[in-house]
Motif scaffolding. Sequence first.
Motif, PDB file in Angstrom:
ATOM      1  N   THR A  84      -3.350 -10.038   0.973  1.00 23.94           N
ATOM      2  CA  THR A  84      -2.992 -10.213   2.387  1.00 23.94           C
ATOM      3  C   THR A  84      -2.745  -8.859   3.050  1.00 23.94           C
ATOM      4  O   THR A  84      -2.668  -7.819   2.376  1.00 23.94           O
ATOM      5  N   GLU A  85      -2.602  -8.884   4.374  1.00 21.81           N
ATOM      6  CA  GLU A  85      -2.287  -7.656   5.110  1.00 21.81           C
ATOM      7  C   GLU A  85      -0.943  -7.094   4.676  1.00 21.81           C
ATOM      8  O   GLU A  85      -0.754  -5.868   4.609  1.00 21.81           O
ATOM      9  N   ASP A  86      -0.008  -7.991   4.362  1.00 21.84           N
ATOM     10  CA  ASP A  86       1.303  -7.535   3.896  1.00 21.84           C
ATOM     11  C   ASP A  86       1.186  -6.802   2.562  1.00 21.84           C
ATOM     12  O   ASP A  86       1.880  -5.807   2.322  1.00 21.84           O
ATOM     13  N   ASP A  87       0.285  -7.307   1.699  1.00 18.06           N
ATOM     14  CA  ASP A  87       0.069  -6.638   0.413  1.00 18.06           C
ATOM     15  C   ASP A  87      -0.443  -5.217   0.638  1.00 18.06           C
ATOM     16  O   ASP A  87       0.002  -4.260  -0.016  1.00 18.06           O
ATOM     17  N   ILE A  88      -1.394  -5.090   1.577  1.00 20.57           N
ATOM     18  CA  ILE A  88      -1.964  -3.772   1.870  1.00 20.57           C
ATOM     19  C   ILE A  88      -0.901  -2.858   2.460  1.00 20.57           C
ATOM     20  O   ILE A  88      -0.769  -1.688   2.082  1.00 20.57           O
ATOM     21  N   ALA A  89      -0.112  -3.407   3.404  1.00 24.66           N
ATOM     22  CA  ALA A  89       0.938  -2.604   4.040  1.00 24.66           C
ATOM     23  C   ALA A  89       1.963  -2.147   3.021  1.00 24.66           C
ATOM     24  O   ALA A  89       2.399  -0.984   3.029  1.00 24.66           O
ATOM     25  N   ASN A  90       2.357  -3.052   2.113  1.00 23.46           N
ATOM     26  CA  ASN A  90       3.334  -2.688   1.086  1.00 23.46           C
ATOM     27  C   ASN A  90       2.773  -1.624   0.146  1.00 23.46           C
ATOM     28  O   ASN A  90       3.478  -0.696  -0.272  1.00 23.46           O
TER      29      ASN A  90
END
Length: 229
Positions: free
Chosen positions: A13-19
């Motif tokens: 997810t985008e959150d995974d990438i951001a993290n």
Amino acid sequence: MNNFNANAMNPITEDDIANYLANTPDFFERHAQLLGQVQLTSPHGNRAVSLQERQAEMLREKIKALEHRVMDMVRHGTENVVTADRLQRWTRGLLTTRDPRGLPGQIAGQLQSLFLVPQTAIKVWDCDSAYRDEAYAQWVSDDVKALATSLTAPYCGLNSGFEAAGWLAEPQAAVSIALIPLRAEPEAPAFGLLVLASPDAQRFNAEMGTDFLERIAELASGALSRLRP
């Protein structure tokens, strides 16, 4: 097969990438070319800008927001200095008054002039017999006395037909109102009520702090103790 199914069921997810980027600060050091290749939309138009330009714009926006906060702090600080100066002048007037007979009128009148309050009024009850014929010591109903005693802090809000508003010179112009109980001790029954009023519905509102009005109440109550038996 199992790994494939697991990845299909739990896509990145985008959150995974951001993290990942937040926790891998050296990513852009290893892939420095991306800083110039990534194109973003500028918030100040539809033109495309690089990631570096977008970061610079975000920093400028943060700096501008901080500048506004500093300006607000300076403005509030200036306002506080002015208020403190007015309070000091008002208090000095209470301390230098020789004849206590005129204190209620002075308290209300100087609040009106120094703090630019459109209308003020005051009543004091249970006075010494020497002052019971004064206008401020008369025509106070038991309902008003009970209301004043019930107030643990000044009331600020719309004038919903309070009887005490009738003490004002122009009760019909009192849209918002502050009712400030006067008492000798925090838990003691009130022996007076100070009324501030304005045609501005927001001048005295339920969201405003009452610390300043409570200080006014304490000082006025102390000065008016000279009228009591």
